[in-house]
Design an enzyme around this catalytic site. Structure first.
Site, PDB file in Angstrom:
ATOM      1  CB  ALA A  73     108.219  60.194   7.314  1.00 41.26           C
ATOM      2  N   GLY A  74     105.621  62.102   5.889  1.00 41.42           N
ATOM      3  CA  GLY A  74     104.312  62.952   6.543  1.00 41.42           C
ATOM      4  C   GLY A  74     104.803  64.117   7.543  1.00 41.42           C
ATOM      5  CG  HIS A 100      98.720  72.349  -6.403  1.00 42.40           C
ATOM      6  ND1 HIS A 100      98.237  73.519  -6.364  1.00 42.40           N
ATOM      7  CD2 HIS A 100      98.467  72.119  -5.056  1.00 42.40           C
ATOM      8  CE1 HIS A 100      97.700  74.143  -5.369  1.00 42.40           C
ATOM      9  NE2 HIS A 100      97.742  73.258  -4.523  1.00 42.40           N
ATOM     10  CG  ASP A 150      97.253  66.764   4.430  1.00 46.51           C
ATOM     11  OD1 ASP A 150      97.421  65.886   3.520  1.00 46.51           O
ATOM     12  OD2 ASP A 150      97.988  66.956   5.465  1.00 46.51           O
TER      13      ASP A 150
END
Length: 285
Positions: A73-74, A100, A150
């Site tokens: 959900a961020g 990453h 971001d």
């Protein structure tokens, strides 16, 4: 499922879980009571799990998904408006991951099983392949929250959907459906929610058996490092990679497995056969 086909380390993490199934590492964002909202701990654990997947020669592909009904959900807004308070200039990172999905030298597949908002979607954009629930709501909404998209989404999104569509997604900050994600090329397929993870796992399982690990790793690194590069540079890197892999056992094995109609038995490893001249996955690592 045998002990050899599944390995778990349930005590290793708090906000994610990590397991390996038949050479596929599964990373699950695991705060279902908060729709897997991102936390500082989750970021550190996700980077660590990605490093584990990269280093483990038994892992041939990685799948990232969410526990419960959401992918992520961020940002976690439970702390109120202070969540976006003034940061420490020296320590602040707009991309909180120190390792990453694109750094992993194996294909990384996002199984977006439910809502993916803000940072939840920008994490998925760092993956190589995405499957998404058709009814999942997603958006990169930070410009509606007074901050900024971001995780290098100003780089990953245009290369995924094109400049014009990236402008629309980022500058409107609006929400979309999973079906819209597939229609615009952001996801490979939009599926019923309960089919998303199985589809991702099926693709990962196929890669784990049939794709040469070193070849896939080099191809992935080439794709992620040459965005915006000229075709002459790409040609030279492809030439050097061909010189690196041709004449080695996997080049013969791939042909023989095809001719004999059997699964290949790959023998090259990333530990022993990764070229030291291959560039990092991003300019700044």
């Amino acid at each position: 499922m045998t002990a050899e086909s599944q390995r778990r380390d349930p005590g290793a993490y708090g906000d994610i879980s990590y397991s390996v199934h038949d050479r596929v590492a599964v990373i699950t964002l695991n705060r279902p009571e908060k729709l897997n909202a991102f936390s500082t701990l989750m970021g550190a654990e996700l980077a660590d799990a990605l490093r584990r997947g990269d280093a483990d020669e038994m892992v041939r592909a990685v799948v990232i998904t969410g526990a419960g009904r959401a992918f992520c959900a961020g940002a976690d807004f439970s702390g109120g408006p202070g969540v976006f308070g003034a940061p420490d200039e020296q320590g602040f990172r707009s991309d909180p991951l120190e390792f990453h999905p694109w750094d992993v030298r194996k294909p990384v597949i996002a199984a977006v099983n439910g809502p993916a908002v803000g940072l939840g979607m920008t994490i998925a954009l760092q993956c190589d392949i995405r499957y998404i629930a058709a009814d999942a709501r997603w958006g990169i909404v930070q410009n509606r929250r007074g901050v900024l998209p971001d995780l290098r989404s100003h780089w990953t999104l245009p290369r995924t959907v094109g400049h014009a569509k990236a402008l629309e997604i980022l500058l409107t900050g609006r929400m979309y459906t999973g079906q819209e994600a597939a229609d615009m090329g952001l996801a490979t397929a939009a599926l019923p929610a309960d089919e998303v993870l199985p589809a991702a796992m099926a693709t990962a399982a196929d890669i784990a058996v049939n794709v040469a690990p070193v070849s896939a790793a080099l191809s992935k690194r080439l794709l992620w490092t040459t965005s915006g590069g000229d075709q002459g540079m790409v040609n030279e890197l492809e030439r050097r990679i061909h010189l690196h892999v041709m004449g080695r056992p996997d080049a013969a094995e791939g042909v023989m497995a095809f001719l004999e109609k059997r699964p290949p038995q790959w023998s090259l490893t990333l530990a022993d056969h990764w070229p030291d001249w291959m560039p990092d996955a991003t300019q700044d690592g």
